[in-house]
Design a protein around this motif. Sequence first.
Motif: not given
Length: 70
Positions: A14-16, A40-42, A1-3, A7-11
């Motif tokens: 992906t945007l970066l 760029l390092i997130l 299950m993804t928290t 989900t927000i960090l992965q989005a």
Amino acid sequence: MTTTRETILQALFTLLQTVPSAKVLRNEVLPERIPEGGLLILRDGNPGDPEVLLSPLSYYWQHNAQLEAL
């Protein structure tokens, strides 16, 4: 299950990745060489402890992700 957090960090990651020519990493160590197109390092950061609201009882996290742009 993804928290929701993941989900927000992965989005965001992906945007970066749509930034032209830049190499995008997530939670990686700074490499010895910076790519010609930039880097760029997130960094996920730490959500820490929640603030508690008593009426109605609810919890509020303020999470700060960090972006290193080189």
